[in-house]
Design an enzyme around this catalytic site. Structure first.
Site, short mmCIF file in Angstrom:
data_model
loop_
_atom_site.label_atom_id
_atom_site.label_comp_id
_atom_site.label_asym_id
_atom_site.label_seq_id
_atom_site.Cartn_x
_atom_site.Cartn_y
_atom_site.Cartn_z
N SER A 198 36.43 21.12 -5.76
CA SER A 198 34.51 21.68 -5.38
C SER A 198 35.16 23.47 -5.13
O SER A 198 34.81 23.51 -5.86
CB SER A 198 35.31 21.41 -3.62
OG SER A 198 36.76 21.33 -3.13
N HIS A 230 35.79 26.16 1.36
CA HIS A 230 35.04 27.26 0.55
C HIS A 230 34.48 28.30 0.26
O HIS A 230 33.75 28.68 0.73
CB HIS A 230 34.16 25.18 0.32
CG HIS A 230 34.45 24.38 0.15
ND1 HIS A 230 35.21 23.63 1.21
CD2 HIS A 230 35.09 23.71 -1.04
CE1 HIS A 230 35.63 22.66 0.92
NE2 HIS A 230 35.82 22.86 -0.56
#
Length: 253
Positions: free
Chosen positions: A10, A234
Site C-alpha cells: 500500500s 499512509h
C-alpha cells in the site's frame, strides 16, 4: 515505449488517493496518482502497476493475494525499470501503529485483543523483523533474474512518526517500537539493494521532516478510514509526488 513494472504494498499503491487506477481491484487500493503512475507519466513509460495493499514479500514472490498471482509474474524480461516497496507488512509496521492508536480497552476483547497485543509486543515484532532481511534480498535477486536489463530500484518507506517528541494518540512506548521498526526496515532495504546490485531510493531519509505530525506532512496520522481521503498512516498526495520526484531523479542520474 519502455516497460515499467511497479511492485509493492500500500505504501506504493496509495490507497485513498483519488482517483482509483482504472481497472484495478478495489481491494488493491491502487491510485492513479501513486508514485508509479507519476513516474510513468513524467518519463513516458508503459506502466504495469501490480502494487497491492496488504502485500508482503511472499505476495511479491510466491503467494497469490485475493486471487491475484504473485506480483513477480508481471515481469517478462523486457522491462527498463522496476520499482519495489515492500517489507513493512512482513514486520507488521503500519498494523502495529494502528493498533497503538486504538483504545487500550480493546486489548481485552476476545480474539481482537490477542491480535492487538501481539502486534504491540516488541518481542513479536523483533522476531518478524529478523526474517525480513533475507526476504528482501530474495526479492531483489528474483527481480534481477527476471528483468536482467532493467534498472531495479528499492524504494523505502516514507517516514510516518517524528524522530523525537509526541505523536498523539500514540503512547511513548509504542512510538519507540514504531521508530525501531521503521529504522530497521530502512537499513534492511538498503542492505538488500546493496547485496543484489539494485538501486535505492531513500524516501525515509528525504521525509524525516515531513512525518505525519509535521507542519508539511507527506503521510497521514492515525485515524479511521474515510472514503475519498488517503488511508491513515499512509502517503498523501504530496508524499507520492515527493517519492515520484526521488525515483525520477535516481533514474535520470
Amino acid at each position: 515505449m519502455s516497460r515499467y513494472v511497479a511492485l509493492g504494498s500500500s505504501m506504493a499503491a496509495g490507497p485513498g488517493i483519488g482517483p482509483r487506477a482504472p481497472g484495478s481491484p478495489r481491494a488493491a487500493g491502487r491510485s492513479a496518482r501513486n508514485y508509479p503512475h507519476l513516474v510513468a507519466d513524467a518519463l513516458g513509460l508503459d506502466l504495469v502497476d501490480v502494487t497491492y495493499s496488504g502485500a508482503t514479500t511472499a505476495h511479491v514472490l510466491t503467494e497469490s493475494q485475493r486471487g491475484v498471482p504473485p506480483q513477480i509474474r508481471a515481469l517478462d524480461g523486457s522491462e527498463s525499470l522496476v520499482t519495489v516497496t515492500i517489507g513493512g507488512n512482513d514486520a507488521g509496521y503500519v498494523p502495529m501503529l494502528f493498533a497503538a492508536g486504538l483504545p487500550r480497552l480493546l486489548r481485552a476483547v476476545p480474539v481482537l485483543g490477542g491480535r492487538l497485543r501481539e502486534l504491540l509486543d516488541p518481542s513479536a515484532r523483533y522476531v518478524a523483523l529478523a526474517e525480513v532481511g533475507a526476504a528482501l534480498i530474495e526479492v531483489g535477486r528474483e527481480i534481477r533474474r527476471r528483468a536482467p536489463k532493467a534498472t531495479v530500484l528499492f524504494v523505502d518507506y516514507l517516514t510516518l512518526v517524528p524522530a523525537t517528541g509526541d505523536a498523539p494518540p500514540l503512547r511513548p512506548a509504542d512510538l519507540a517500537l514504531g521508530r525501531h521498526i521503521a529504522e530497521t526496515l530502512r537499513q534492511l532495504t538498503a542492505d538488500a539493494a546493496q547485496a543484489t546490485g539494485c538501486g535505492l531510493v531513500r524516501a525515509a531519509d528525504a521525509s524525516r521532516e515531513h512525518h505525519a505530525w509535521s507542519a508539511h506532512p507527506w503521510t497521514t496520522r492515525f485515524g479511521f478510514p474515510v472514503p475519498g481521503r488517503p488511508a491513515p498512516l499512509h502517503p498523501n498526495a504530496d508524499g507520492m509526488r515527493a517519492v515520484a520526484d526521488l525515483v525520477i531523479a535516481e533514474v535520470s542520474r
